[in-house]
Design a protein around this motif. Structure first.
Motif, mmCIF file in Angstrom:
data_model
loop_
_atom_site.group_PDB
_atom_site.id
_atom_site.type_symbol
_atom_site.label_atom_id
_atom_site.label_comp_id
_atom_site.label_asym_id
_atom_site.label_seq_id
_atom_site.Cartn_x
_atom_site.Cartn_y
_atom_site.Cartn_z
ATOM 1 N N LEU B 22 -5.736 -13.883 -9.001
ATOM 2 C CA LEU B 22 -6.928 -13.271 -8.471
ATOM 3 C C LEU B 22 -7.003 -13.133 -6.792
ATOM 4 O O LEU B 22 -7.101 -12.204 -6.163
ATOM 5 N N TYR B 23 -6.577 -14.269 -6.428
ATOM 6 C CA TYR B 23 -6.385 -14.416 -4.819
ATOM 7 C C TYR B 23 -5.173 -13.475 -4.250
ATOM 8 O O TYR B 23 -5.467 -12.907 -3.217
ATOM 9 N N VAL B 24 -4.022 -13.892 -4.757
ATOM 10 C CA VAL B 24 -2.949 -13.163 -4.398
ATOM 11 C C VAL B 24 -3.136 -11.691 -4.277
ATOM 12 O O VAL B 24 -2.586 -11.081 -3.092
ATOM 13 N N GLN B 25 -3.483 -11.140 -5.230
ATOM 14 C CA GLN B 25 -3.590 -9.621 -5.368
ATOM 15 C C GLN B 25 -4.660 -9.087 -4.335
ATOM 16 O O GLN B 25 -4.383 -8.151 -3.978
ATOM 17 N N GLN B 26 -5.722 -9.876 -4.195
ATOM 18 C CA GLN B 26 -6.410 -9.533 -3.193
ATOM 19 C C GLN B 26 -6.206 -9.563 -1.740
ATOM 20 O O GLN B 26 -6.277 -8.451 -0.893
ATOM 21 N N GLN B 27 -5.168 -10.546 -1.416
ATOM 22 C CA GLN B 27 -4.693 -10.642 -0.242
ATOM 23 C C GLN B 27 -3.515 -9.567 -0.037
ATOM 24 O O GLN B 27 -3.340 -9.125 1.177
ATOM 25 N N VAL B 28 -2.678 -9.391 -0.954
ATOM 26 C CA VAL B 28 -1.672 -8.288 -0.892
ATOM 27 C C VAL B 28 -2.414 -7.083 -0.664
ATOM 28 O O VAL B 28 -1.726 -6.089 0.147
ATOM 29 N N LEU B 29 -3.565 -6.666 -1.213
ATOM 30 C CA LEU B 29 -4.072 -5.339 -0.896
ATOM 31 C C LEU B 29 -5.212 -5.374 0.245
ATOM 32 O O LEU B 29 -6.164 -4.152 0.037
ATOM 33 N N ALA B 30 -5.203 -6.553 0.791
ATOM 34 C CA ALA B 30 -6.412 -6.524 1.913
ATOM 35 C C ALA B 30 -6.035 -5.384 3.024
ATOM 36 O O ALA B 30 -7.472 -4.963 3.625
ATOM 37 N N PHE B 31 -5.205 -5.073 3.220
ATOM 38 C CA PHE B 31 -4.709 -3.839 4.202
ATOM 39 C C PHE B 31 -5.676 -2.548 3.999
ATOM 40 O O PHE B 31 -5.730 -1.838 4.552
ATOM 41 N N PRO B 33 -9.070 -1.427 2.694
ATOM 42 C CA PRO B 33 -10.471 -1.922 2.435
ATOM 43 C C PRO B 33 -10.944 -1.461 1.079
ATOM 44 O O PRO B 33 -10.815 -0.341 0.750
ATOM 45 N N ASN B 34 -11.397 -2.547 0.488
ATOM 46 C CA ASN B 34 -12.101 -2.315 -1.004
ATOM 47 C C ASN B 34 -11.155 -1.562 -2.084
ATOM 48 O O ASN B 34 -11.724 -1.610 -3.226
ATOM 49 N N VAL B 35 -10.071 -1.570 -1.911
ATOM 50 C CA VAL B 35 -8.961 -1.183 -2.958
ATOM 51 C C VAL B 35 -8.591 -2.494 -3.481
ATOM 52 O O VAL B 35 -7.672 -3.224 -2.819
ATOM 53 N N GLN B 36 -8.795 -2.805 -4.827
ATOM 54 C CA GLN B 36 -8.359 -4.108 -5.408
ATOM 55 C C GLN B 36 -8.120 -4.042 -6.853
ATOM 56 O O GLN B 36 -9.266 -3.125 -7.464
ATOM 57 N N PHE B 37 -7.813 -5.073 -7.410
ATOM 58 C CA PHE B 37 -7.958 -5.352 -8.896
ATOM 59 C C PHE B 37 -9.006 -6.323 -9.076
ATOM 60 O O PHE B 37 -8.947 -6.581 -10.331
ATOM 61 N N PRO B 144 -19.100 4.788 1.919
ATOM 62 C CA PRO B 144 -17.704 5.277 1.863
ATOM 63 C C PRO B 144 -16.936 4.038 1.062
ATOM 64 O O PRO B 144 -16.023 4.411 0.445
ATOM 65 N N PHE B 145 -17.101 2.770 1.626
ATOM 66 C CA PHE B 145 -16.246 1.931 1.045
ATOM 67 C C PHE B 145 -16.783 1.381 -0.417
ATOM 68 O O PHE B 145 -15.992 0.989 -1.045
ATOM 69 N N GLU B 146 -18.286 1.680 -0.675
ATOM 70 C CA GLU B 146 -18.456 1.091 -1.846
ATOM 71 C C GLU B 146 -18.228 2.421 -2.931
ATOM 72 O O GLU B 146 -17.555 2.100 -4.107
ATOM 73 N N SER B 152 -11.864 2.305 -7.469
ATOM 74 C CA SER B 152 -10.645 1.607 -7.872
ATOM 75 C C SER B 152 -11.025 0.837 -8.940
ATOM 76 O O SER B 152 -10.224 0.570 -9.762
ATOM 77 N N GLY B 153 -12.342 0.273 -8.961
ATOM 78 C CA GLY B 153 -12.770 -0.425 -10.063
ATOM 79 C C GLY B 153 -12.677 0.497 -11.380
ATOM 80 O O GLY B 153 -12.194 -0.334 -12.562
ATOM 81 N N PHE B 154 -13.297 1.301 -11.463
ATOM 82 C CA PHE B 154 -13.401 2.475 -12.395
ATOM 83 C C PHE B 154 -11.960 2.651 -13.195
ATOM 84 O O PHE B 154 -11.512 2.413 -14.249
ATOM 85 N N LEU B 155 -10.953 3.079 -12.378
ATOM 86 C CA LEU B 155 -9.620 3.672 -12.489
ATOM 87 C C LEU B 155 -8.878 2.150 -13.283
ATOM 88 O O LEU B 155 -8.220 2.332 -14.268
ATOM 89 N N THR B 156 -9.060 1.031 -12.582
ATOM 90 C CA THR B 156 -8.032 0.014 -12.931
ATOM 91 C C THR B 156 -8.617 -0.577 -14.319
ATOM 92 O O THR B 156 -7.956 -1.041 -15.059
#
Lengths: 129, 189
Positions: B22-31, B33-37, B144-146, B152-156
């Protein structure tokens, strides 16, 4: 079904994203900057040309003595906060610089507020309520 | 011979690994904004773990994000509190009105809506932080960020919930099975 749903939501999201994103600046034009001090006295009113590479911040930075601060709150909520412009100062604790575009409250800061040919950008000192 | 407490220990290790993912995927995708698993993963974890276990995962994740990374606010209570409240809404919703459903379409729409809820939870705390008490600029600036987070939440969730849920269920079943290690009993193909 999944593909159709995904395409539908992505299309909807793209439409909503561009609708709610800050409007794009004009490619070039002239804007008017008005600065009022804490007593509402007009201390400056100047016209400045801009081109497609400019933002309100670059125009202010080029033509005025400004003091600003980078504020980071969280992703999506960060940017420059104007603390002083041409001697009109605020501390952002008791007073702040209120920005109007064409007489209406600006919904974005100096980073994101779009530049529109012929618009008037007004800076006033307001008390934090 | 297996010790009697091997199963809870294995479950604890699995939870720790999930927290790390959970933590690592968020850090990897932190660049981005708001795209995450994160939304999808928290929903998957809520679907295979108990409510208490999922809440623990959320606590660990939020504290790690706020303690270590730049995504959080350097342990700022005005960032940590809304983040914690918002992420806790996922296990709460999953165990209440979502009734532990496994329907990925229903969950995907929940993830879409959650993208907006997540942003809205931050608004009063952001107002306190910047001390400008006008509601609309915050709402408009964050929309826009929401939208990005919701999409991204819907698709994943729509595409990844089922396979990940199945994989994790199989993993949990294998570690809870006496005498069998996950690698012996599962091919994960």
């Amino acid at each position: 079904m999944k593909i159709a749903l995904s395409l539908f939501v992505v299309a909807l999201a793209l439409g909503a994203y561009f609708f709610f994103s800050p409007f794009q600046s004009d490619e070039e034009g002239v804007i008017t900057i008005e600065i009022h001090d804490e007593n509402e006295n007009l201390v400056a009113r100047d016209e400045h040309p801009f081109d497609k590479d400019d933002s309100l911040f670059t125009v202010l930075d080029e033509h005025y003595e400004i003091i600003f601060e980078e504020r980071y709150i969280r992703p999506g909520f960060s940017g420059k906060i104007l603390l002083a412009i041409d001697g009109v100062e605020t501390d952002f604790a008791t007073t702040f610089i209120y920005i109007e575009k064409d007489g209406k409250k600006a919904l974005y800061g100096i980073d994101d507020l779009p530049l529109e040919d012929g618009s008037v950008y007004t800076f006033r000192v307001r008390d934090v309520e | 011979m297996r010790r009697p407490d091997a199963k809870p220990l294995r479950r604890l290790i699995l939870l720790a690994m999930c927290a790390a993912i959970l933590y690592v995927q968020q850090q990897v995708l932190a660049f981005l904004p708001n795209v995450q698993f994160t939304t999808m993963l928290v929903i998957v974890f809520a679907s295979v773990f108990t409510f208490k276990e999922t809440v623990s995962l959320v606590f660990v994740h939020v504290f790690l994000v706020n303690l270590i990374s730049f995504v959080g606010g350097g342990f700022n209570p005005l960032v940590l509190t809304p983040m914690l409240l918002a992420w806790l809404l996922v296990p709460i919703a999953y165990n209440t009105f979502l009734r532990r459903t496994k329907n990925e379409v229903a969950l995907a729409f929940f993830a879409l809506f959650f993208g907006f809820i997540y942003g809205w939870v931050f608004i009063p705390f952001t107002m306190l932080q910047v001390e400008v008490f006008e509601f609309w600029p915050y709402l408009l600036a964050d929309l826009p960020f929401e939208i990005i987070m919701g999409t991204s939440g819907f698709l994943t969730v729509l595409w990844l919930f089922k396979p990940l849920h199945r994989l994790l269920r199989r993993e949990i079943a294998s570690i809870e099975k006496d005498g069998a290690s996950p690698t012996e009993s599962d091919d994960f193909s």
